[in-house]
Design a protein around this motif. Sequence first.
Motif, PDB file in Angstrom:
ATOM      1  N   UNK A   1      12.329 -22.758  16.698  1.00  0.00           N
ATOM      2  CA  UNK A   1      11.849 -21.385  16.567  1.00  0.00           C
ATOM      3  C   UNK A   1      10.547 -21.183  17.340  1.00  0.00           C
ATOM      4  N   UNK A   2       9.617 -22.113  17.228  1.00  0.00           N
ATOM      5  CA  UNK A   2       8.324 -21.991  17.915  1.00  0.00           C
ATOM      6  C   UNK A   2       8.513 -21.976  19.429  1.00  0.00           C
ATOM      7  N   UNK A   3       9.311 -22.893  19.948  1.00  0.00           N
ATOM      8  CA  UNK A   3       9.500 -22.997  21.401  1.00  0.00           C
ATOM      9  C   UNK A   3      10.292 -21.801  21.926  1.00  0.00           C
ATOM     10  N   UNK A   4      11.246 -21.312  21.160  1.00  0.00           N
ATOM     11  CA  UNK A   4      12.026 -20.146  21.595  1.00  0.00           C
ATOM     12  C   UNK A   4      11.130 -18.911  21.706  1.00  0.00           C
ATOM     13  N   UNK A   5      10.282 -18.705  20.708  1.00  0.00           N
ATOM     14  CA  UNK A   5       9.359 -17.565  20.754  1.00  0.00           C
ATOM     15  C   UNK A   5       8.378 -17.728  21.914  1.00  0.00           C
ATOM     16  N   UNK A   6       7.883 -18.951  22.120  1.00  0.00           N
ATOM     17  CA  UNK A   6       6.959 -19.202  23.232  1.00  0.00           C
ATOM     18  C   UNK A   6       7.642 -18.940  24.573  1.00  0.00           C
ATOM     19  N   UNK A   7       8.920 -19.300  24.677  1.00  0.00           N
ATOM     20  CA  UNK A   7       9.655 -19.050  25.913  1.00  0.00           C
ATOM     21  C   UNK A   7       9.815 -17.576  26.203  1.00  0.00           C
ATOM     22  N   UNK A   8       9.990 -16.768  25.174  1.00  0.00           N
ATOM     23  CA  UNK A   8      10.125 -15.318  25.360  1.00  0.00           C
ATOM     24  C   UNK A   8       8.805 -14.656  25.751  1.00  0.00           C
ATOM     25  N   UNK A   9       7.694 -15.337  25.491  1.00  0.00           N
ATOM     26  CA  UNK A   9       6.382 -14.743  25.796  1.00  0.00           C
ATOM     27  C   UNK A   9       6.219 -14.442  27.274  1.00  0.00           C
ATOM     28  N   UNK A  10       6.934 -15.173  28.141  1.00  0.00           N
ATOM     29  CA  UNK A  10       6.811 -14.934  29.579  1.00  0.00           C
ATOM     30  C   UNK A  10       7.337 -13.565  29.989  1.00  0.00           C
TER      31      UNK A  10
ATOM     32  N   UNK B   1       1.187 -19.085  25.776  1.00  0.00           N
ATOM     33  CA  UNK B   1       2.303 -19.642  25.004  1.00  0.00           C
ATOM     34  C   UNK B   1       2.542 -21.110  25.359  1.00  0.00           C
ATOM     35  N   UNK B   2       2.332 -21.484  26.621  1.00  0.00           N
ATOM     36  CA  UNK B   2       2.544 -22.878  27.024  1.00  0.00           C
ATOM     37  C   UNK B   2       1.538 -23.801  26.355  1.00  0.00           C
ATOM     38  N   UNK B   3       0.259 -23.430  26.379  1.00  0.00           N
ATOM     39  CA  UNK B   3      -0.738 -24.344  25.804  1.00  0.00           C
ATOM     40  C   UNK B   3      -0.611 -24.402  24.273  1.00  0.00           C
ATOM     41  N   UNK B   4      -0.206 -23.297  23.647  1.00  0.00           N
ATOM     42  CA  UNK B   4       0.005 -23.345  22.188  1.00  0.00           C
ATOM     43  C   UNK B   4       1.226 -24.193  21.850  1.00  0.00           C
ATOM     44  N   UNK B   5       2.258 -24.148  22.697  1.00  0.00           N
ATOM     45  CA  UNK B   5       3.441 -24.992  22.479  1.00  0.00           C
ATOM     46  C   UNK B   5       3.083 -26.465  22.607  1.00  0.00           C
ATOM     47  N   UNK B   6       2.274 -26.781  23.631  1.00  0.00           N
ATOM     48  CA  UNK B   6       1.842 -28.172  23.812  1.00  0.00           C
ATOM     49  C   UNK B   6       1.050 -28.643  22.599  1.00  0.00           C
ATOM     50  N   UNK B   7       0.170 -27.775  22.090  1.00  0.00           N
ATOM     51  CA  UNK B   7      -0.620 -28.130  20.904  1.00  0.00           C
ATOM     52  C   UNK B   7       0.295 -28.381  19.707  1.00  0.00           C
TER      53      UNK B   7
ATOM     54  N   UNK C   1      17.755 -13.487  32.287  1.00  0.00           N
ATOM     55  CA  UNK C   1      17.415 -14.829  32.760  1.00  0.00           C
ATOM     56  C   UNK C   1      16.361 -15.470  31.863  1.00  0.00           C
ATOM     57  N   UNK C   2      15.354 -14.680  31.452  1.00  0.00           N
ATOM     58  CA  UNK C   2      14.275 -15.234  30.628  1.00  0.00           C
ATOM     59  C   UNK C   2      14.752 -15.557  29.216  1.00  0.00           C
ATOM     60  N   UNK C   3      15.697 -14.765  28.703  1.00  0.00           N
ATOM     61  CA  UNK C   3      16.254 -15.087  27.381  1.00  0.00           C
ATOM     62  C   UNK C   3      16.998 -16.415  27.438  1.00  0.00           C
ATOM     63  N   UNK C   4      17.814 -16.597  28.490  1.00  0.00           N
ATOM     64  CA  UNK C   4      18.548 -17.855  28.629  1.00  0.00           C
ATOM     65  C   UNK C   4      17.586 -19.029  28.797  1.00  0.00           C
ATOM     66  N   UNK C   5      16.499 -18.792  29.542  1.00  0.00           N
ATOM     67  CA  UNK C   5      15.516 -19.865  29.714  1.00  0.00           C
ATOM     68  C   UNK C   5      14.855 -20.224  28.389  1.00  0.00           C
ATOM     69  N   UNK C   6      14.482 -19.210  27.604  1.00  0.00           N
ATOM     70  CA  UNK C   6      13.843 -19.479  26.309  1.00  0.00           C
ATOM     71  C   UNK C   6      14.779 -20.265  25.399  1.00  0.00           C
ATOM     72  N   UNK C   7      16.067 -19.897  25.411  1.00  0.00           N
ATOM     73  CA  UNK C   7      17.047 -20.610  24.590  1.00  0.00           C
ATOM     74  C   UNK C   7      17.243 -22.031  25.097  1.00  0.00           C
TER      75      UNK C   7
END
Length: 758
Positions: A107-116, A126-132, A413-419
Amino acid sequence: MQSTDKRPLSWLLQQFQLKPGKPAILSGLRSLFILGVPIGIGIITNHAAESAIATLAAWFVGMVNVDGAYRQRATAMIAATIGVTLMFLIASLVSNHLWLAIPTTFLVIFIAGLASLYGNVAASVSLITSIMFVISLAKFASFSNWSTLILHCALCLAGGAWTSFLLLGLWAVRPDVPAMEIVANCYLSLSQFVNLASQRGVNPDERQEWTQQFLQAQDIVIQDLTSARSIWTTIWTRQRGATLRGNHLLVLIEDVNQLVNSVVALSELLAIASEHQLFYRLQEEVEQVIEQLAIALQMLSEAIAKEKNSVHLGDLDRTVEALEHQWEVLRAQIFNQTINLQIDEYPDVVNIRRITASLTKLAQQVHTDADVVADLIQGKQSSITQRDISPPAQSEPTAIIDTLRQNFTFESVLFRHALRLALIVTFAELLASILPLPRGYWITLTALVALKPNFGGTSETTVQRVFGTIFGGIIGITLVLLLKNTLAIAVCFLLLVFVAMAVRSLSYSIFIILLTPAIILLLNLIRAGGWEVGVLRIVDSLIGGVLALLGSYLLFPSWERQQLPAQLEKTIRANLAYFQQVIANYLHPQPDESMNMLRHQAALENVNANAAAQRLFSEPRHIQGEIEPVMTVITYIRGFFSSVTTLAEHKREFSGEYQFTELKLLTDIIIQVLENLADALGQGQPPQPLPALDSYLEVIHNQIEQLHTARLSEIATNSQTLTSTLQAVREQTPLSMELDRIVNEIKVMHCVIARLQE
């Protein structure tokens, strides 16, 4: 346009080359100070492990990539500070339960992926928060009691707040510094663009490489100009109103746009002139003026960046005088030998005159900008009229929801990338949790950072990260074996961070090479591992890179070959709209209020098309298809843009008193052909047969020949007076030349697109 050499060794070496530019020494020093304080406090208080939480938070917040106004940077850093703290809290609450940690990771990574969806700033945060989140879940977070959790969250919040306070506190003193920096960058990239123009007469065998470099430099200027306009409108909105400094910067920004157009037109003139021997009698003087223009623009950039008026244009003035003198000598020789001058040679004379006049005007424009820079630095009112820029529309709250709703579909494209990102990172986290892999979270981190929306970006980032980690791991292992003193390890860690942050914008690969031993030393600093950590990091990075590549290739990929026709269609239509406006101004002279907007839009689409082609190069060979036709289409679209820009620049000298009878008919046919080419790309069908464009050109050539004959007849008796014939020759000869080039570019595009559609 980057090199297309895809031989394995050459391509690998390219990944470790530094981009043009200077190391960001100030950024390295800031990082040194940001990280030095929490590390120092941890060592002094014997709480190195706890200080690592604050250090990571401070580091990540400092790495947020924001090129914008003070308000944008403040918003991004505050959001990042809250985000890393929230991620630490969530990771702590779920870390003890695998059945809860795995779905939370997804869930966290999917939401972070949609942030783009909301731009580069949101993607960076979103990338640095995901890494954290990933690091906290594996390394720091564990819920034992509320008091410890609150303390650790407070440390995380303090680390981010420390970075925000330092950076935002410095920027608050001078909120216009971002605008000053980006305007200085505009003039620096413009200087490099102009310098390449001086090399237009390179060896024909090197012409293709020169063209690629020239177009790439043009793209960089366009991107810098777009950023400068955006930052200016953010700082000085209509509601607030521009300050005196804002007005000066606005003039300088818009002058970059005009200078780019003039240089593009100059390059066209040089391309035409270099095919004839007459030009070589002035070539040395022309190249010297262009070189001095590049030097002058670089001095303008340094003066803006350092706020010191150190622009001296004496050398430029001397080269311009030498060029004008040599032109007068050449002109006198030509007119004295009029009887030997052939009709087909006279256009060369007109073209050389235009080159001389164009360089003189460019030098005058640089003088004007030097005066504006002096007024900017001294805080004086400028006599230059302010030009207005419409600020970008502010996002409404409903727009955020609408953007999410429109992209919450598998067609996005960004939705597929987030998934895809969420699935791969979650799988990596599960793998690291189930298997007995020491520091398995490095697998997850590599997959998270390396996986991009397209396969080309994923493969490039994976190679850079994996090979960078291998080299950096070897360095880190060596340092751990050599350094035994805690203070020495801390100093070496800070030194590596300093250099890594300084070269971060120049080479991601070298950044990783330096970052890897820094992390290894940090873990040794907090007694969390020995030299074996370096080996584990190399192995884990390899596994994470493989996962990223497999995910990008197997999980609903979006291949560039499928997207490219739509981008080419959009690019052709943008250039067509630009051409239509320019020709409309020739046929019916009128104020060209929309010209700059259409030109800029066409230039941006040219940049986008080139970026799409570069992504295509990085895809598997069996997916790529035939690349040569794609590059040919893009090259000739860029040539068409240059020809149209040259016509737009020439329009300033066009009175409209003399008109080619076939101009409207020819341009109407060109418009129809371009519309058909765009339709063919959009519909996936071959274009219609090409009309007989040469028949219209022939009529124009006959009219030009009549003008040249009449002018040559009157030169012997009236060579100094500006007659109606001379005026017509000066106006119509360049128009005829560019129409020739445009027709040739249309023919090539038609032929290649027909091949692509087969």
